[in-house]
Design an enzyme around this catalytic site. Structure first.
Site, mmCIF file in Angstrom:
data_model
loop_
_atom_site.group_PDB
_atom_site.id
_atom_site.type_symbol
_atom_site.label_atom_id
_atom_site.label_comp_id
_atom_site.label_asym_id
_atom_site.label_seq_id
_atom_site.Cartn_x
_atom_site.Cartn_y
_atom_site.Cartn_z
ATOM 1 N N ASN A 188 0.827 -1.212 0.000
ATOM 2 C CA ASN A 188 0.000 0.000 0.000
ATOM 3 C C ASN A 188 0.859 1.257 0.000
ATOM 4 O O ASN A 188 0.586 2.228 -0.718
ATOM 5 C CB ASN A 188 -0.907 0.021 1.232
ATOM 6 C CG ASN A 188 -1.945 -1.080 1.227
ATOM 7 O OD1 ASN A 188 -2.270 -1.636 0.190
ATOM 8 N ND2 ASN A 188 -2.457 -1.388 2.407
ATOM 9 N N THR A 192 -9.649 1.827 6.135
ATOM 10 C CA THR A 192 -8.551 0.876 5.971
ATOM 11 C C THR A 192 -7.485 1.461 5.049
ATOM 12 O O THR A 192 -7.781 1.940 3.964
ATOM 13 C CB THR A 192 -9.061 -0.441 5.348
ATOM 14 O OG1 THR A 192 -10.268 -0.825 5.979
ATOM 15 C CG2 THR A 192 -8.036 -1.544 5.513
ATOM 16 N N ASP A 195 -1.295 3.925 5.704
ATOM 17 C CA ASP A 195 -0.382 3.586 4.613
ATOM 18 C C ASP A 195 -0.342 4.700 3.574
ATOM 19 O O ASP A 195 0.726 5.026 3.036
ATOM 20 C CB ASP A 195 -0.813 2.284 3.952
ATOM 21 C CG ASP A 195 -0.765 1.104 4.909
ATOM 22 O OD1 ASP A 195 0.035 1.143 5.853
ATOM 23 O OD2 ASP A 195 -1.529 0.140 4.693
#
Length: 307
Positions: free
Chosen positions: A43, A248, A252
């Site tokens: 990611n 989510t 990242d």
């Protein structure tokens, strides 16, 4: 174009929406189901590449269809895959993700092949380290690979960003070689023992991390932004108000973008400000790597905010 080396995990994300998080023993009817590229390392590599960096990924995948997809996905993002190696027996890692109606998530990660990343794999990439402007590593792979990454980058005098997620205990020597550390509130508490509840406690945690020999401490605070301590002063760089669909991968998005911006020469505060925008935009879409915004999306968003 700056050169960023990312050492870390690749897993395939298996995600479904759920009306609520299941209790032990409970089965919940959810949906829809989505499958896509993920893993903290993967990611962050995508986030950095979409903000304009030349990215080399160092990871391991399985000898399976998910592994083939991983390499294809990296190449589609123009990420260099010469150090994405294949494990003969371990399957490609997988993340089982549930996202509820409040856009909160629960994740179980089976690392598989990327958990077998070794010191030798890192050393094989030393030319990429030599060419790098910055090195980014997380804790979602073997400690052997993480510590080797930090040692090699430090020996080459390369700035190192450590995203200490998911939390594993690193030795003090490794921590003292890191240039930037980017825990969230929970990870900062694990690292320091300080329960973060307000600005006073987040400053206390930042001081404790600074005392470990880390010159730049960035404690991410979700939608509130990021607390920055540079060894002299502490301040919160605020986040951006957006309508979240899936949180989510927001951390990242932040880390990959921050690596690019700080390598490009932005000041610490400006790099964090822009990385906050990248993280905010990422939560307005479903998924992890596919949700990472493109550079022009970020530029347009920041122009609208300033208008």
């Amino acid at each position: 174009m700056v050169n960023v080396v990312v050492v870390g995990s690749y897993v395939v994300d298996l995600m479904s929406r759920t009306p609520h998080m299941p209790k032990p023993g409970e089965t919940v009817l959810g949906g829809p189901f989505r499958m896509g590229p993920g893993g903290k390392g993967g990611n962050q590599a995508v986030s950095a590449a979409r903000q304009g960096a030349n990215v080399t990924m160092v990871t391991k995948v399985g000898k399976d269809l998910f592994g083939e997809d991983a390499i294809r996905n990296f190449e589609n993002e123009r990420i260099i895959t010469s150090h994405v190696t294949t494990h003969e027996t371990e399957a490609t890692g997988a993340a089982l993700i549930a996202v509820d109606t409040e856009s909160e998530n629960m994740i179980v990660v089976a690392l598989g092949a990327c958990g077998k990343l070794s010191r030798d794999d890192v050393i094989q990439a030393q030319q990429s380290f030599a060419d790098a402007d910055i090195v980014l590593v997380q804790l979602e792979t073997s400690l052997e690979a993480i510590e080797s990454t930090i040692t090699l980058a430090n020996d080459m005098s390369k700035p190192i960003i450590l995203n200490p997620a998911p939390y594993q205990e690193l030795d003090q020597e490794s921590l003292s070689k890191v240039s930037y550390i980017t825990p969230n509130e929970t990870e900062a508490e694990f690292l320091t023992g300080v329960n973060i509840v307000d600005e006073k406690s987040v400053h206390e945690a930042a001081l404790a991390l600074s005392d470990k020999g880390i010159p730049n401490v960035l404690i991410t605070l979700g939608k509130k932004g990021c607390y920055v301590y540079d060894g002299k002063d502490g301040r919160t760089i605020p986040g951006f108000a957006v309508e979240a669909i899936d949180t989510t991968g927001a951390g990242d998005a932040f880390n990959g973008a921050f690596a690019t911006f700080i390598a490009e020469g932005y000041s610490l505060d400006d790099a964090v400000y822009r990385a906050n925008a990248v993280a905010a935009l990422s939560v307005t879409k479903l998924g992890t790597a596919p949700a990472m915004p493109q550079k022009d999306e970020v530029d347009n968003f920041l122009q609208r905010v300033k208008a």
